[in-house]
Motif scaffolding. Sequence first.
Motif, PDB file in Angstrom:
ATOM      1  N   TYR A  55       9.100 -15.538 -34.329  1.00  0.00           N
ATOM      2  CA  TYR A  55       7.819 -15.212 -33.701  1.00  0.00           C
ATOM      3  C   TYR A  55       7.694 -13.697 -33.504  1.00  0.00           C
ATOM      4  CZ  TYR A  55       7.280 -20.150 -32.346  1.00  0.00           C
ATOM      5  OH  TYR A  55       7.141 -21.508 -32.344  1.00  0.00           O
ATOM      6  N   PRO A  56       6.603 -13.077 -33.949  1.00  0.00           N
ATOM      7  CA  PRO A  56       6.362 -11.674 -33.600  1.00  0.00           C
ATOM      8  C   PRO A  56       5.731 -11.537 -32.212  1.00  0.00           C
ATOM      9  CG  PRO A  56       4.629 -12.436 -35.057  1.00  0.00           C
ATOM     10  CD  PRO A  56       5.596 -13.583 -34.912  1.00  0.00           C
ATOM     11  N   GLY A  57       5.239 -12.652 -31.681  1.00  0.00           N
ATOM     12  CA  GLY A  57       4.582 -12.660 -30.377  1.00  0.00           C
ATOM     13  C   GLY A  57       3.906 -14.003 -30.176  1.00  0.00           C
ATOM     14  N   GLU A  58       2.945 -14.056 -29.282  1.00  0.00           N
ATOM     15  CA  GLU A  58       2.205 -15.287 -29.010  1.00  0.00           C
ATOM     16  C   GLU A  58       0.960 -15.306 -29.883  1.00  0.00           C
ATOM     17  OE1 GLU A  58       0.530 -17.823 -25.153  1.00  0.00           O
ATOM     18  OE2 GLU A  58       1.016 -15.690 -24.970  1.00  0.00           O
ATOM     19  N   GLY A  59       0.746 -16.431 -30.554  1.00  0.00           N
ATOM     20  CA  GLY A  59      -0.402 -16.536 -31.429  1.00  0.00           C
ATOM     21  C   GLY A  59      -0.392 -17.837 -32.197  1.00  0.00           C
ATOM     22  N   VAL A  60      -0.997 -17.837 -33.373  1.00  0.00           N
ATOM     23  CA  VAL A  60      -1.132 -19.033 -34.198  1.00  0.00           C
ATOM     24  C   VAL A  60      -0.718 -18.684 -35.626  1.00  0.00           C
ATOM     25  CG1 VAL A  60      -2.693 -20.821 -35.048  1.00  0.00           C
ATOM     26  CG2 VAL A  60      -3.045 -19.847 -32.772  1.00  0.00           C
ATOM     27  N   TYR A  61       0.163 -19.528 -36.203  1.00  0.00           N
ATOM     28  CA  TYR A  61       0.529 -19.385 -37.602  1.00  0.00           C
ATOM     29  C   TYR A  61      -0.493 -20.117 -38.465  1.00  0.00           C
ATOM     30  CZ  TYR A  61       5.127 -17.337 -36.794  1.00  0.00           C
ATOM     31  OH  TYR A  61       6.162 -16.495 -36.462  1.00  0.00           O
ATOM     32  N   LEU A  62      -0.874 -19.501 -39.571  1.00  0.00           N
ATOM     33  CA  LEU A  62      -1.810 -20.088 -40.519  1.00  0.00           C
ATOM     34  C   LEU A  62      -1.091 -20.328 -41.836  1.00  0.00           C
ATOM     35  CD1 LEU A  62      -4.818 -17.671 -39.876  1.00  0.00           C
ATOM     36  CD2 LEU A  62      -4.269 -19.779 -38.651  1.00  0.00           C
ATOM     37  N   LEU A  63      -0.820 -21.601 -42.152  1.00  0.00           N
ATOM     38  CA  LEU A  63      -0.179 -21.977 -43.412  1.00  0.00           C
ATOM     39  C   LEU A  63      -1.283 -22.383 -44.376  1.00  0.00           C
ATOM     40  CD1 LEU A  63       1.956 -22.718 -41.021  1.00  0.00           C
ATOM     41  CD2 LEU A  63       3.196 -23.839 -42.884  1.00  0.00           C
ATOM     42  N   LYS A  64      -1.527 -21.595 -45.382  1.00  0.00           N
ATOM     43  CA  LYS A  64      -2.616 -21.824 -46.325  1.00  0.00           C
ATOM     44  C   LYS A  64      -2.072 -22.446 -47.605  1.00  0.00           C
ATOM     45  CE  LYS A  64      -6.053 -18.430 -44.883  1.00  0.00           C
ATOM     46  NZ  LYS A  64      -7.114 -19.456 -44.750  1.00  0.00           N
ATOM     47  N   PHE A  65      -2.657 -23.593 -47.992  1.00  0.00           N
ATOM     48  CA  PHE A  65      -2.328 -24.264 -49.247  1.00  0.00           C
ATOM     49  C   PHE A  65      -3.611 -24.260 -50.076  1.00  0.00           C
ATOM     50  CE2 PHE A  65       0.630 -25.880 -46.131  1.00  0.00           C
ATOM     51  CZ  PHE A  65       1.846 -25.719 -46.784  1.00  0.00           C
ATOM     52  N   ASP A  66      -3.595 -23.512 -51.160  1.00  0.00           N
ATOM     53  CA  ASP A  66      -4.826 -23.195 -51.864  1.00  0.00           C
ATOM     54  C   ASP A  66      -4.881 -23.876 -53.217  1.00  0.00           C
ATOM     55  OD1 ASP A  66      -7.259 -21.321 -52.044  1.00  0.00           O
ATOM     56  OD2 ASP A  66      -6.189 -21.019 -53.931  1.00  0.00           O
ATOM     57  N   ASN A  67      -6.011 -24.537 -53.472  1.00  0.00           N
ATOM     58  CA  ASN A  67      -6.298 -25.152 -54.771  1.00  0.00           C
ATOM     59  C   ASN A  67      -7.667 -24.723 -55.267  1.00  0.00           C
ATOM     60  OD1 ASN A  67      -5.603 -26.825 -56.971  1.00  0.00           O
ATOM     61  ND2 ASN A  67      -6.770 -28.531 -56.120  1.00  0.00           N
ATOM     62  N   SER A  68      -8.154 -23.580 -54.769  1.00  0.00           N
ATOM     63  CA  SER A  68      -9.500 -23.150 -55.127  1.00  0.00           C
ATOM     64  C   SER A  68      -9.613 -22.729 -56.583  1.00  0.00           C
ATOM     65  CB  SER A  68      -9.917 -21.985 -54.223  1.00  0.00           C
ATOM     66  OG  SER A  68      -9.033 -20.875 -54.405  1.00  0.00           O
TER      67      SER A  68
END
Length: 476
Positions: free
Chosen positions: A446-459
């Motif tokens: 963790y770099p700090g408090e927040g939200v991780y965004l795991l992006k799985f892209d098929n665009s």
Amino acid sequence: MTSKIETTFKVNPEKVPLETDQGILESEERKWGLPLKEVYKHGLSFYKDKEGKAMHLSYEDKLKLVAYTQQIAHGPLNVNSAPPLGVLDVIGRDRRGAWQALGQMSQFQAMAGFVHTLDRLCPLFKPYLEAILKDLEAKKQQDLKRQEEERAHIELQNRIELEKQKQQSTKLTEEQQVQRIKDALNAQTYDQFLEYAQQQFPGNFDQQAVLIRQLQDQHYQQYIQQLAVDKRLANSNIKNKEDSDKDNDNSLVEIDDNLNRDDAGDDVDNKSMQTLEKTQISHYNEESKDEEDSDDDGFPAVEEARMWTRGEISSFKESARMGNGRLRVGQGETITIRVPTHPRARCICWEFASDNYDLGFGLYFEWRKSLTSEVTIHVSDSDEEDVEYDGYGGDDEEFTIQENSTDPEIGGDQRAESHSRPPVSQVVPLYRRDCHTEVYAGSHTYPGEGVYLLKFDNSYSLWRSKTLYYKVYYTQ
């Protein structure tokens, strides 16, 4: 009445200068280039081999040479101890007379007399001796050359041995350094890797040990690569600073030149130019300070994520399916899994795979406290969210690269709409992964408090949907 035959035969010995034995030795060696004993030995051999063949001596000369050999071998003649001669032994009597005529001549004087007599009587002796001298010189040179080669060979062997010892010592030192680095890294990550291995192979300690070892080796390789990147960046920063300092020095030198061109007697102009100089330097310092302040975005640096791959993709897919970790990523869609940080954890871990075809993957961190601790999934179409690719292509499908992306979650141009969205830091760049051939896994502190965004892209896929299998969990 018995008549006694007596023959009187006088032999004139070769005139040899009356010197001391040491003087004779030095003199003869200078003349012949060899010690007197060596010259005499070769002369005696030459006389025995060539007499009657290459040279024909008179009876008197032969008596002289024989007398010298007797004097050298036995010393002066002692008549009382000499054996009696026969009445008819004329040659023996002549030889004894020639020997007796040499008197108290020393051994070295007799050698010199023999050599001088032979040289005078036979002109071939000197060339013969010179040929021997050349052969001795050639042999000596060969011996010296062989000794030099042997010495050079020994020195080369010694250098090779020393180099081997040095390389062995260096190798041991490098191995020790590598082992110390590995031990330090393993001490930091062992608990995390152990927990991960226990989740993958519960109760199977052998498989857990193998997996931990693989993770530790991959972690070490990533650490070495990061060190190389940091070193290049440090060298680049040093070079840039040197160039900047050089430009500053050139600007100051230009100011000094302008001051020197003015009239030295004009105090008013000097004061004005000095004031201008101070103003420009102060202005430069303020600009430098403003540039340094503008580089600070107000957020701590984000560490690099640890990523690796492993096999056993079939068992992972089955495990993920049983844990409701299976999703369908439609054609032209991007799925974002939002994972808030947990107050009792300090690290996030993830794994994913797909069926038959690849998927794009990227990880980002949103600097905003989440109102919920639930993991949520968001689906967006390609028209709603532009994706910038850094990597390779997988299938034969066509896809479009968006060069001027305004989505802050993928590290694009964050100047647009920055006031309406929370800041986002890129952790893992988004590009296509061959997750249909092996399981992709990773972890991040963790770099700090927040939200991780795991992006799985098929665009990039306009006609084909993909099946995603994933796991996300926390560790201490």
